[in-house]
Write a protein that holds these residues in place. Structure first.
Motif, mmCIF file in Angstrom:
data_model
loop_
_atom_site.group_PDB
_atom_site.id
_atom_site.type_symbol
_atom_site.label_atom_id
_atom_site.label_comp_id
_atom_site.label_asym_id
_atom_site.label_seq_id
_atom_site.Cartn_x
_atom_site.Cartn_y
_atom_site.Cartn_z
ATOM 1 N N LEU A 67 0.827 -1.201 0.000
ATOM 2 C CA LEU A 67 0.000 0.000 0.000
ATOM 3 C C LEU A 67 0.867 1.258 0.000
ATOM 4 C CD1 LEU A 67 -2.878 1.173 0.215
ATOM 5 C CD2 LEU A 67 -2.685 0.973 2.695
ATOM 6 N N GLY A 68 2.046 1.155 0.566
ATOM 7 C CA GLY A 68 2.983 2.266 0.528
ATOM 8 C C GLY A 68 3.936 2.211 -0.653
ATOM 9 N N ILE A 69 4.276 1.007 -1.097
ATOM 10 C CA ILE A 69 5.262 0.856 -2.165
ATOM 11 C C ILE A 69 4.683 1.240 -3.522
ATOM 12 C CG2 ILE A 69 6.623 -0.847 -3.432
ATOM 13 C CD1 ILE A 69 7.061 -2.278 -0.749
ATOM 14 N N PHE A 70 3.459 0.819 -3.814
ATOM 15 C CA PHE A 70 2.864 1.129 -5.118
ATOM 16 C C PHE A 70 2.783 2.634 -5.384
ATOM 17 C CE2 PHE A 70 0.438 -3.162 -5.230
ATOM 18 C CZ PHE A 70 1.534 -3.777 -5.805
ATOM 19 N N PRO A 71 2.264 3.451 -4.443
ATOM 20 C CA PRO A 71 2.258 4.900 -4.698
ATOM 21 C C PRO A 71 3.646 5.489 -4.886
ATOM 22 C CG PRO A 71 0.736 4.360 -2.931
ATOM 23 C CD PRO A 71 1.530 3.117 -3.215
ATOM 24 N N GLN A 182 15.801 -0.771 -3.074
ATOM 25 C CA GLN A 182 14.998 -0.518 -1.884
ATOM 26 C C GLN A 182 13.888 -1.551 -1.752
ATOM 27 O OE1 GLN A 182 14.247 3.598 -0.607
ATOM 28 N NE2 GLN A 182 14.784 4.202 -2.704
ATOM 29 N N LEU A 183 13.303 -1.926 -2.894
ATOM 30 C CA LEU A 183 12.231 -2.925 -2.874
ATOM 31 C C LEU A 183 12.727 -4.266 -2.367
ATOM 32 C CD1 LEU A 183 9.249 -3.402 -3.656
ATOM 33 C CD2 LEU A 183 10.055 -4.058 -5.934
ATOM 34 N N LEU A 184 13.929 -4.669 -2.761
ATOM 35 C CA LEU A 184 14.481 -5.961 -2.349
ATOM 36 C C LEU A 184 14.922 -5.973 -0.890
ATOM 37 C CD1 LEU A 184 16.636 -6.831 -5.497
ATOM 38 C CD2 LEU A 184 14.455 -7.860 -4.819
ATOM 39 N N LEU A 185 15.346 -4.802 -0.387
ATOM 40 C CA LEU A 185 15.948 -4.748 0.945
ATOM 41 C C LEU A 185 15.022 -4.169 2.012
ATOM 42 C CD1 LEU A 185 19.509 -3.436 -0.030
ATOM 43 C CD2 LEU A 185 18.810 -5.795 0.437
ATOM 44 N N CYS A 186 13.782 -3.840 1.662
ATOM 45 C CA CYS A 186 12.908 -3.143 2.611
ATOM 46 C C CYS A 186 12.272 -4.055 3.648
ATOM 47 C CB CYS A 186 11.824 -2.382 1.856
ATOM 48 S SG CYS A 186 10.604 -3.439 1.042
ATOM 49 N N GLU A 200 21.845 -5.836 5.598
ATOM 50 C CA GLU A 200 21.028 -5.284 6.672
ATOM 51 C C GLU A 200 21.433 -3.841 6.970
ATOM 52 O OE1 GLU A 200 19.775 -6.125 11.340
ATOM 53 O OE2 GLU A 200 21.246 -7.415 10.331
ATOM 54 N N ALA A 201 22.738 -3.582 6.982
ATOM 55 C CA ALA A 201 23.214 -2.220 7.217
ATOM 56 C C ALA A 201 22.779 -1.292 6.090
ATOM 57 C CB ALA A 201 24.730 -2.217 7.358
ATOM 58 N N LEU A 202 22.829 -1.794 4.854
ATOM 59 C CA LEU A 202 22.389 -0.976 3.717
ATOM 60 C C LEU A 202 20.895 -0.697 3.800
ATOM 61 C CD1 LEU A 202 22.957 0.391 1.016
ATOM 62 C CD2 LEU A 202 22.670 -1.847 -0.096
ATOM 63 N N SER A 203 20.115 -1.704 4.187
ATOM 64 C CA SER A 203 18.669 -1.499 4.293
ATOM 65 C C SER A 203 18.330 -0.470 5.371
ATOM 66 C CB SER A 203 17.964 -2.826 4.601
ATOM 67 O OG SER A 203 18.203 -3.240 5.947
ATOM 68 N N ASP A 204 19.165 -0.385 6.406
ATOM 69 C CA ASP A 204 18.938 0.610 7.456
ATOM 70 C C ASP A 204 19.109 2.040 6.952
ATOM 71 O OD1 ASP A 204 18.409 -1.347 9.319
ATOM 72 O OD2 ASP A 204 20.450 -1.403 10.113
ATOM 73 N N PRO A 207 15.146 4.665 2.808
ATOM 74 C CA PRO A 207 13.878 5.136 3.385
ATOM 75 C C PRO A 207 12.717 4.169 3.220
ATOM 76 C CG PRO A 207 14.440 6.372 1.395
ATOM 77 C CD PRO A 207 15.644 5.573 1.753
ATOM 78 N N MET A 208 12.715 3.367 2.155
ATOM 79 C CA MET A 208 11.593 2.447 1.974
ATOM 80 C C MET A 208 11.521 1.429 3.100
ATOM 81 S SD MET A 208 10.526 0.040 -1.293
ATOM 82 C CE MET A 208 10.590 1.351 -2.500
ATOM 83 N N SER A 209 12.654 1.094 3.700
ATOM 84 C CA SER A 209 12.659 0.161 4.828
ATOM 85 C C SER A 209 11.821 0.698 5.973
ATOM 86 C CB SER A 209 14.099 -0.073 5.297
ATOM 87 O OG SER A 209 14.909 -0.602 4.270
ATOM 88 N N TYR A 210 11.918 1.986 6.233
ATOM 89 C CA TYR A 210 11.165 2.586 7.335
ATOM 90 C C TYR A 210 9.695 2.769 6.971
ATOM 91 C CZ TYR A 210 15.833 3.276 9.110
ATOM 92 O OH TYR A 210 17.117 3.051 9.565
#
Length: 255
Positions: A67-71, A182-186, A200-204, A207-210
């Motif tokens: 719901l957040g990724i598509f927009p 971002q999609l792969l690591l979120c 994991e450090a890169l995903s931190d 912004p998509m992770s959060y």
């Protein structure tokens, strides 16, 4: 020989709103773009819901994240292409020859596409919660907030990358570089704490992770949590930072 006036520095409310109004008028005459912005995220959610028709819990677990990724993805594509079109057509150069600063232009675009992002996020959130039966423990309004911030982040990223593209095709090519990692690591496909430590450090740092973490907080908590507040502040702060960078790197024309 007279020279064009230097762009006025600083933000001006009237110039910013005039820019936003111009962009919205242009979009009003482009029904395909409006359909992409407003309908595609909703159609993707409907498709996802019935892909997992026999396993509604699966839809509950990933539906809020998407719901957040598509927009974010749709706003990134449309904004980057629309801004690049302004530059390649010479419109941007003519605008910046007027008393219009880069900050006014970027803020105007952000305001125009942000208005559409509000509508887009409201439609997608309402559809998911009240028609597709997305099981949310927390407030749907918090889901809407995260979806809106994601859409604004996509707008900011689109404005930023448009400065580095020489054609609309190149703008689309930025998607694998900016969005796909971002999609792969979120955390959508695997919990982030189970990834390789380097990933994991890169995903931190993405912004998509959060954004995904914020959606998951709403799914699993009835009350507002400190983690949720942290997540939305990071997503909102990243959107603002990227907008500032977009204003700093904006060029009048393509090379």
């Amino acid at each position: 020989m007279t020279t064009a006036p230097a762009p006025t520095r600083g933000l001006n409310a009237s110039r910013t709103t005039a820019t936003a109004a111009r962009v919205l008028r242009q979009l009003r005459h482009d029904p395909r773009t409006i359909a992409l912005l407003l309908l595609i995220p909703c159609l993707m959610l409907v498709l996802l819901r019935y892909v997992f028709d026999g396993s509604p819990r699966t839809f509950d677990s990933i539906g809020a994240s998407l719901l957040g990724i598509f927009p974010l993805i749709t706003m990134f594509l449309v904004t980057s292409i629309a801004t690049l079109r302004e530059r390649t057509s010479g419109t941007l150069e003519r605008l910046l020859a007027m008393p219009l600063g880069k900050g006014d232009l970027i803020a105007g675009y952000a305001l125009a596409f942000g208005t559409l992002a509000i509508i887009q996020s409201a439609l997608a959130t309402g559809l998911a919660v009240w028609f597709l039966d997305l099981d949310v423990i927390g407030s749907p309004w918090l889901l809407l907030l995260v979806a809106l911030l994601d859409a604004l982040l996509g707008t900011a990223l689109g404005l930023f990358v448009s400065a580095f593209a020489a054609s609309e095709f190149q703008a689309v090519q930025f998607m694998p570089a900016v969005i796909f990692p971002q999609l792969l690591l979120c955390g959508l496909f695997a919990p982030r704490d189970t990834m390789h430590p380097a990933l994991e450090a890169l995903s931190d740092a993405l912004p998509m992770s959060y954004a995904v973490d914020g959606m998951n907080e709403v799914l699993t908590h009835t009350d507002l949590t400190a983690t949720f507040v942290r997540d939305v502040l990071i997503v909102g702060g990243c959107a603002l930072l990227v907008l500032v960078l977009g204003a700093a790197t904006l060029r009048r024309r393509t090379a």
